[in-house]
Design a protein around this motif. Structure first.
Motif, PDB file in Angstrom:
ATOM      1  N   MET A 140       0.681  -1.115  -0.064  1.00 11.61           N
ATOM      2  CA  MET A 140       0.068  -0.170   0.169  1.00 11.61           C
ATOM      3  C   MET A 140       0.946   1.238  -0.097  1.00 11.61           C
ATOM      4  N   LYS A 141       0.361   2.229  -1.063  1.00  7.55           N
ATOM      5  CA  LYS A 141       1.452   3.324  -0.990  1.00  7.55           C
ATOM      6  C   LYS A 141       0.970   4.423   0.288  1.00  7.55           C
ATOM      7  N   LYS A 142       2.129   5.077   0.721  1.00  2.00           N
ATOM      8  CA  LYS A 142       2.024   5.996   1.752  1.00  2.00           C
ATOM      9  C   LYS A 142       2.746   7.086   1.492  1.00  2.00           C
ATOM     10  N   THR A 143       2.624   8.206   2.242  1.00  4.35           N
ATOM     11  CA  THR A 143       3.407   9.489   2.272  1.00  4.35           C
ATOM     12  C   THR A 143       4.693   9.411   3.004  1.00  4.35           C
ATOM     13  N   TYR A 144       5.805   9.902   2.399  1.00  2.47           N
ATOM     14  CA  TYR A 144       7.141   9.901   3.068  1.00  2.47           C
ATOM     15  C   TYR A 144       7.601  11.212   3.551  1.00  2.47           C
ATOM     16  N   TYR A 145       7.914  11.613   4.735  1.00  9.75           N
ATOM     17  CA  TYR A 145       8.346  12.997   5.127  1.00  9.75           C
ATOM     18  C   TYR A 145       9.949  12.931   5.272  1.00  9.75           C
ATOM     19  N   LEU A 146      10.548  13.745   4.927  1.00  8.37           N
ATOM     20  CA  LEU A 146      11.973  13.734   4.754  1.00  8.37           C
ATOM     21  C   LEU A 146      12.519  15.160   5.531  1.00  8.37           C
ATOM     22  N   PHE A 147      12.985  15.021   6.652  1.00 10.69           N
ATOM     23  CA  PHE A 147      13.354  16.138   7.642  1.00 10.69           C
ATOM     24  C   PHE A 147      14.606  16.501   7.517  1.00 10.69           C
ATOM     25  N   ASN A 148      15.504  15.436   7.318  1.00  4.12           N
ATOM     26  CA  ASN A 148      17.016  15.712   7.453  1.00  4.12           C
ATOM     27  C   ASN A 148      17.472  16.207   5.962  1.00  4.12           C
ATOM     28  N   PRO A 149      18.561  17.315   5.876  1.00  5.97           N
ATOM     29  CA  PRO A 149      18.910  17.792   4.370  1.00  5.97           C
ATOM     30  C   PRO A 149      19.788  16.539   4.080  1.00  5.97           C
ATOM     31  N   GLY A 150      19.939  16.223   2.560  1.00  2.00           N
ATOM     32  CA  GLY A 150      20.477  15.144   2.100  1.00  2.00           C
ATOM     33  C   GLY A 150      20.365  14.995   0.741  1.00  2.00           C
ATOM     34  N   ARG A 151      20.801  14.168  -0.074  1.00  2.00           N
ATOM     35  CA  ARG A 151      20.653  13.944  -1.577  1.00  2.00           C
ATOM     36  C   ARG A 151      19.576  12.673  -1.756  1.00  2.00           C
ATOM     37  N   LEU A 152      18.748  12.936  -2.781  1.00  2.00           N
ATOM     38  CA  LEU A 152      17.861  11.850  -3.259  1.00  2.00           C
ATOM     39  C   LEU A 152      17.959  11.366  -4.646  1.00  2.00           C
ATOM     40  N   SER A 153      18.240  10.257  -4.772  1.00  4.02           N
ATOM     41  CA  SER A 153      18.611   9.666  -6.236  1.00  4.02           C
ATOM     42  C   SER A 153      17.950   8.240  -6.307  1.00  4.02           C
ATOM     43  N   ARG A 154      18.032   7.982  -7.563  1.00  2.00           N
ATOM     44  CA  ARG A 154      17.310   6.650  -7.985  1.00  2.00           C
ATOM     45  C   ARG A 154      18.413   5.810  -7.879  1.00  2.00           C
ATOM     46  N   ARG A 155      18.096   4.499  -7.547  1.00  3.89           N
ATOM     47  CA  ARG A 155      18.826   3.102  -7.781  1.00  3.89           C
ATOM     48  C   ARG A 155      17.738   2.181  -8.162  1.00  3.89           C
ATOM     49  N   ASP A 156      17.820   1.928  -9.675  1.00  3.04           N
ATOM     50  CA  ASP A 156      17.040   1.032 -10.157  1.00  3.04           C
ATOM     51  C   ASP A 156      15.465   1.366  -9.873  1.00  3.04           C
ATOM     52  N   ASN A 157      14.838   0.694  -9.157  1.00  2.00           N
ATOM     53  CA  ASN A 157      13.243   1.106  -8.725  1.00  2.00           C
ATOM     54  C   ASN A 157      13.372   1.368  -7.490  1.00  2.00           C
ATOM     55  N   THR A 158      14.407   1.816  -6.882  1.00  2.00           N
ATOM     56  CA  THR A 158      14.257   2.385  -5.522  1.00  2.00           C
ATOM     57  C   THR A 158      14.896   3.574  -5.196  1.00  2.00           C
ATOM     58  N   LEU A 159      14.330   4.336  -4.261  1.00  2.00           N
ATOM     59  CA  LEU A 159      14.853   5.771  -3.734  1.00  2.00           C
ATOM     60  C   LEU A 159      15.543   5.749  -2.972  1.00  2.00           C
ATOM     61  N   LYS A 160      16.684   6.253  -3.146  1.00  3.19           N
ATOM     62  CA  LYS A 160      17.990   6.207  -2.421  1.00  3.19           C
ATOM     63  C   LYS A 160      18.158   7.642  -1.666  1.00  3.19           C
ATOM     64  N   PHE A 161      18.015   7.975  -0.240  1.00  2.00           N
ATOM     65  CA  PHE A 161      18.124   9.186   0.460  1.00  2.00           C
ATOM     66  C   PHE A 161      19.292   9.168   1.323  1.00  2.00           C
ATOM     67  N   THR A 162      20.277   9.821   0.989  1.00  2.00           N
ATOM     68  CA  THR A 162      21.525   9.888   1.578  1.00  2.00           C
ATOM     69  C   THR A 162      21.605  11.153   2.517  1.00  2.00           C
ATOM     70  N   PRO A 163      21.426  10.992   3.931  1.00  2.00           N
ATOM     71  CA  PRO A 163      21.207  12.198   4.715  1.00  2.00           C
ATOM     72  C   PRO A 163      22.582  12.974   5.069  1.00  2.00           C
ATOM     73  N   VAL A 164      22.903  14.116   5.397  1.00  2.00           N
ATOM     74  CA  VAL A 164      23.962  14.742   5.844  1.00  2.00           C
ATOM     75  C   VAL A 164      23.891  15.193   7.058  1.00  2.00           C
ATOM     76  N   ASP A 165      24.934  15.443   7.848  1.00  2.00           N
ATOM     77  CA  ASP A 165      25.010  16.058   9.165  1.00  2.00           C
ATOM     78  C   ASP A 165      25.531  17.470   8.896  1.00  2.00           C
ATOM     79  N   GLU A 166      25.546  18.182  10.087  1.00  2.00           N
ATOM     80  CA  GLU A 166      25.721  19.782  10.152  1.00  2.00           C
ATOM     81  C   GLU A 166      27.039  19.972   9.274  1.00  2.00           C
ATOM     82  N   SER A 167      28.039  19.051   9.359  1.00  2.00           N
ATOM     83  CA  SER A 167      29.086  19.427   8.893  1.00  2.00           C
ATOM     84  C   SER A 167      29.417  18.880   7.314  1.00  2.00           C
TER      85      SER A 167
END
Length: 334
Positions: free
Chosen positions: A1-28
């Motif tokens: 079942m599809k749902k809403t995703y909330y992203l709070f951290n800064p970072g990079r969102l990219s595609r890996r095949d049929n998957t979304l890859k989110f790489t968060p980054v810290d303050e530095s």
């Protein structure tokens, strides 16, 4: 079942095949452990932190019919990546435009929106009145303003009536809430915790209305109560008037009176009050739970979620535009 995703951290969102890859980054700026989200599980994305992404990703999201909604540091809605309209129909577009251009037809729909909003605000107050809250004066004043809806001859006049109804309604908040107080509506910026929650919740309501419009043949830029604007989806503002009392305000009453959110969950900066990240997550959890709750629909005879109620309201507008059935706004009975 599809749902809403909330992203709070800064970072990079990219595609890996049929998957979304989110790489968060810290303050530095150092990358943290990536998270993977199967694209088939995503209905939409809400972005609250700085996001790094490229056009290839947005092309992919567009093909998957995934909308992305952006909010700034102060929780203001700033815009959406809106996947290509895949359900728009020429005949309905023409009819919707004709209803906007006809003063009589536009005013009739706008009055329905105000009547629906007022009925749902009154329902909230009457619920708490039966539980010992002194809200008689608010209810009586709102009823007197509601009597003037049918007699309004212009959109501006109708908007003034709606504003007076809502102002009376907000007076009742300080009677309903146990600890934190509203002390009048303040928007830009919100000056206390309750006003901050109202502004945040109203933006969420506007966005979910936009999402549901997207899944119908309606054009979100052609509205009836609010003036269409080049920089906003104003039909979502119209629909949100009906659902803010049922969704936003009821969630606020619940999380504050149950002390799920307290003054310590907010912080003050540059003259405004905003939710801390933990407070946002608490409110969004309650918000998602409310959207997924179901009620027994009187007309359909089956249980539907609050979220689906918004889509049903869109379908009712579609039927009105093509002359199948006159539009009647949804009014809560519980």
């Amino acid at each position: 079942m599809k749902k809403t995703y909330y992203l709070f951290n800064p970072g990079r969102l990219s595609r890996r095949d049929n998957t979304l890859k989110f790489t968060p980054v810290d303050e530095s700026g150092q990358e943290l452990m990536p998270k993977y989200i199967p694209v088939e599980s995503v209905s939409d994305l809400y972005i609250f932190g700085s996001l790094d992404a490229n056009s290839s990703l947005y092309n992919f999201l567009g093909k998957q019919q995934i909308n992305v909604h952006f909010f700034d540091y102060y929780e203001h809605y700033t815009g959406s990546f809106y996947a290509k309209e895949y359900l728009l129909a020429g005949k309905l577009q023409v009819s919707q435009t004709q209803h906007y251009l006809s003063h009589k037809k536009r005013l009739a729909i706008a009055k329905s929106f105000v009547k629906g909003a007022a009925a749902n605000m009154l329902r909230n107050l009457k619920y708490y009145q039966t539980r010992g809250k002194e809200l008689t004066a608010c209810i009586d004043t709102m009823d007197s303003w509601c009597d003037g809806i049918d007699g309004a001859n212009a959109i501006d006049e109708l908007m003034g009536i709606e504003g007076n109804i809502r102002q009376c309604y907000y007076v009742g908040f300080d009677e309903i809430l146990k600890d934190l107080k509203m002390e009048g509506r303040s928007k830009q910026p919100p000056k206390n915790e309750v006003n901050s929650l109202i502004s945040f919740g109203n933006m969420l309501c506007y966005t979910i209305c936009l999402d549901q419009i997207y899944h119908t043949q309606l054009n979100p830029t052609i509205s009836f109560l609010h003036e269409p604007g080049a920089r906003r989806f104003s039909l979502a503002l119209d629909l949100a008037e009906i659902f803010k009392p049922m969704l936003v305000d009821r969630v606020i009453f619940s999380v504050l009176n149950k002390q799920q959110l307290k003054a310590s969950d907010f912080h003050e900066g540059t003259g405004r009050i905003t939710l801390k990240e933990g407070g946002k997550k608490t409110f969004l959890k309650a918000w998602e739970e409310k959207l997924s709750q179901t009620i027994k629909h009187r007309s359909l005879g089956r249980h539907v979620s609050y979220k689906h109620l918004i889509k049903l309201e869109c379908y009712k507008l579609c039927n009105h535009m093509i002359g199948t059935r006159e539009y009647k706004p949804f009014k809560a009975w519980w």
